[in-house]
Write an enzyme that holds these catalytic residues in place. Sequence first.
Site, PDB file in Angstrom:
ATOM      1  N   ASP A  13       0.812  -1.223   0.000  1.00 58.16           N
ATOM      2  CA  ASP A  13       0.000   0.000   0.000  1.00 58.16           C
ATOM      3  C   ASP A  13       0.841   1.267   0.000  1.00 58.16           C
ATOM      4  OD1 ASP A  13      -2.258  -1.679   0.226  1.00 58.16           O
ATOM      5  OD2 ASP A  13      -1.977  -1.752   2.394  1.00 58.16           O
ATOM      6  N   LYS A  16       2.244   2.158  -5.080  1.00 58.42           N
ATOM      7  CA  LYS A  16       2.982   1.692  -6.267  1.00 58.42           C
ATOM      8  C   LYS A  16       2.179   1.841  -7.541  1.00 58.42           C
ATOM      9  CE  LYS A  16       3.341  -2.375  -4.461  1.00 58.42           C
ATOM     10  NZ  LYS A  16       2.838  -2.114  -3.112  1.00 58.42           N
ATOM     11  N   GLY A  40      -4.248  -4.411  -4.360  1.00 54.36           N
ATOM     12  CA  GLY A  40      -5.288  -3.462  -4.764  1.00 54.36           C
ATOM     13  C   GLY A  40      -4.617  -2.161  -5.113  1.00 54.36           C
ATOM     14  N   HIS A  41      -4.746  -1.752  -6.346  1.00 51.99           N
ATOM     15  CA  HIS A  41      -4.137  -0.502  -6.772  1.00 51.99           C
ATOM     16  C   HIS A  41      -5.225   0.501  -7.104  1.00 51.99           C
ATOM     17  CE1 HIS A  41      -0.328  -2.830  -8.100  1.00 51.99           C
ATOM     18  NE2 HIS A  41      -0.267  -2.460  -6.846  1.00 51.99           N
ATOM     19  N   GLN A 225       2.303  -5.922  -3.095  1.00 53.86           N
ATOM     20  CA  GLN A 225       2.638  -5.961  -1.664  1.00 53.86           C
ATOM     21  C   GLN A 225       3.961  -5.216  -1.407  1.00 53.86           C
ATOM     22  OE1 GLN A 225       1.721  -9.421  -3.035  1.00 53.86           O
ATOM     23  NE2 GLN A 225      -0.322  -8.612  -2.776  1.00 53.86           N
TER      24      GLN A 225
HETATM   25  P1  IMP Z   1      -2.548 -12.819   1.843  1.00 60.45           P
HETATM   26  O1  IMP Z   1      -1.613 -12.222   0.858  1.00 60.45           O
HETATM   27  O2  IMP Z   1      -3.998 -12.621   1.486  1.00 60.45           O
HETATM   28  O3  IMP Z   1      -2.217 -14.246   2.162  1.00 60.45           O
HETATM   29  O4  IMP Z   1      -2.349 -12.028   3.227  1.00 60.45           O
HETATM   30  C1  IMP Z   1      -1.151 -12.117   3.985  1.00 60.45           C
HETATM   31  C2  IMP Z   1      -0.788 -10.760   4.596  1.00 60.45           C
HETATM   32  O5  IMP Z   1      -0.403  -9.886   3.556  1.00 60.45           O
HETATM   33  C3  IMP Z   1      -1.923 -10.072   5.345  1.00 60.45           C
HETATM   34  O6  IMP Z   1      -1.381  -9.337   6.421  1.00 60.45           O
HETATM   35  C4  IMP Z   1      -2.487  -9.123   4.306  1.00 60.45           C
HETATM   36  O7  IMP Z   1      -3.142  -8.018   4.908  1.00 60.45           O
HETATM   37  C5  IMP Z   1      -1.203  -8.705   3.615  1.00 60.45           C
HETATM   38  N1  IMP Z   1      -1.416  -8.242   2.234  1.00 60.45           N
HETATM   39  C6  IMP Z   1      -1.626  -8.979   1.137  1.00 60.45           C
HETATM   40  N2  IMP Z   1      -1.748  -8.205   0.050  1.00 60.45           N
HETATM   41  C7  IMP Z   1      -1.567  -6.945   0.457  1.00 60.45           C
HETATM   42  C8  IMP Z   1      -1.523  -5.684  -0.220  1.00 60.45           C
HETATM   43  O8  IMP Z   1      -1.661  -5.569  -1.447  1.00 60.45           O
HETATM   44  N3  IMP Z   1      -1.320  -4.597   0.561  1.00 60.45           N
HETATM   45  C9  IMP Z   1      -1.117  -4.681   1.906  1.00 60.45           C
HETATM   46  N4  IMP Z   1      -1.146  -5.827   2.575  1.00 60.45           N
HETATM   47  C10 IMP Z   1      -1.357  -6.950   1.861  1.00 60.45           C
END
Ligand code: IMP
Length: 430
Positions: A13, A16, A40-41, A225
């Site tokens: 977040d 990017k 999510g962008h 991420q």
């Molecule tokens: P997962 O990727 O859904 O398995 O989540 C694992 C961890 O990564 C959790 O803490 C999510 O909140 C975090 N996470 C996954 N994708 C994002 C992102 O795009 N932005 C911020 N946190 C993310």
Amino acid sequence: MSNVVIVGTQWGDEGKGKIVDFFTAHADAVVRFQGGNNAGHTLVVKGQKTILHLIPSGVLHPKKICVIGNGVVVDPKILLEEIRALKGAGYLKNEKSLRISELAHVIFPYHQAIDQGREAAKGDAKIGTTGRGIGPCYEDKVARRGIRLAEFIHPEIFAARLRAILPERNAYLESVLRIKPFDAEVLLKEYAPLAAEIRPYVADVGELLRDWAKKKRHLLFEGAQGTSLDIDHGTYPYVTSSNTVAGYAACGSGVGPTEIDQVVGIAKAYTTRVGGGPFPTELQDATGEYLRKQGDEFGSTTGRPRRCGWLDLVVIRHAMRANGLTSLTLTKLDVLSGLKTLRICTGYRLGGKTMKTVPPTVEALQQVQPVYQDIRGWDEDLSGVTRWKQMPAAAKRYVERVETLLGLPIISVSVGPSREQHIVLKNPFK
Ligand code: IMP
């Protein structure tokens, strides 16, 4: 000529998507190489907001090619939803402008059920995943029981693979998580038409990229991420299930690492995190609330409020090393306006010692005390600043202090969500 990787340096977040969208103007193709629709962008172009989860942020530039590499996990329903929405808004007019690797793995409803069922079973100890099935899909890839797009788009192969795989997954769902099993025939009926709709976009992405690189086209690799969520280099186990670092741009797209010229890290001017896990500079007070409100810090995938805190240079130094950053972009500087004093974390104290690196265990990271440098804030609204010369002196000092403390050039500063609110000091493609 430059092939550039853009990665997040914190817990995701960092903004990017907006920076990728901006630099896409100088690239020929934009490539995603890991993660899935957990990302999510949010992009704002000419006042119109678009949220993308899977398709690279470059898609809002007609004539640029968007690529989803083999390192990405693809949820067919989300992919098609995004394709349809983008087409409806006048984008993605040509199928050839979106190429998806035949080696990318497919997310099915049983992955989501496992993800959500496990999180529910963990209670307070949950990771706080997005519940999109990302982790279980990567698990299946490594366990060699995944289904890739190459198999998915061939009805007979898909049916045979799914019928062979599902009993094991169902046994796990029923006996461990106490969740209703899935019927292979029902899934096949639902997913075969989706596969047919996706087929025209599926390609040998590695070959395409090699060809473009040979022709000296400019490639922009878009990370999802952030480094502290990397499966190896992040705050394990509170991480995502893929490698988010720049090295994976090669692995997750099928080109060699020698194709990469520059790595730009994106850092928010403060820090946020969604989900569980340690966060040394977190502010659970009125200042944290101020940052959340001013920065609209609510997840674009799950809508969850993001945890907010001061800028942590230990985390960013870690990202510099793990990604081999060649420069940095600082985002959301405008959000800091109105705070009298700003704090920058330069190290951690633990057991009477000062440390400059991130400790490997969650237990240690939860105990560290941040060491701060304080710097005067500013009141001016930065959202209308379009040139560095117009930047208030205190805001300039903040950026320059970060640059000096890190020893890394800051090449651009973002002061708002729209494409225009971006001051570029040096373009990595030039
Ligand atoms: P997962 O990727 O859904 O398995 O989540 C694992 C961890 O990564 C959790 O803490 C999510 O909140 C975090 N996470 C996954 N994708 C994002 C992102 O795009 N932005 C911020 N946190 C993310």
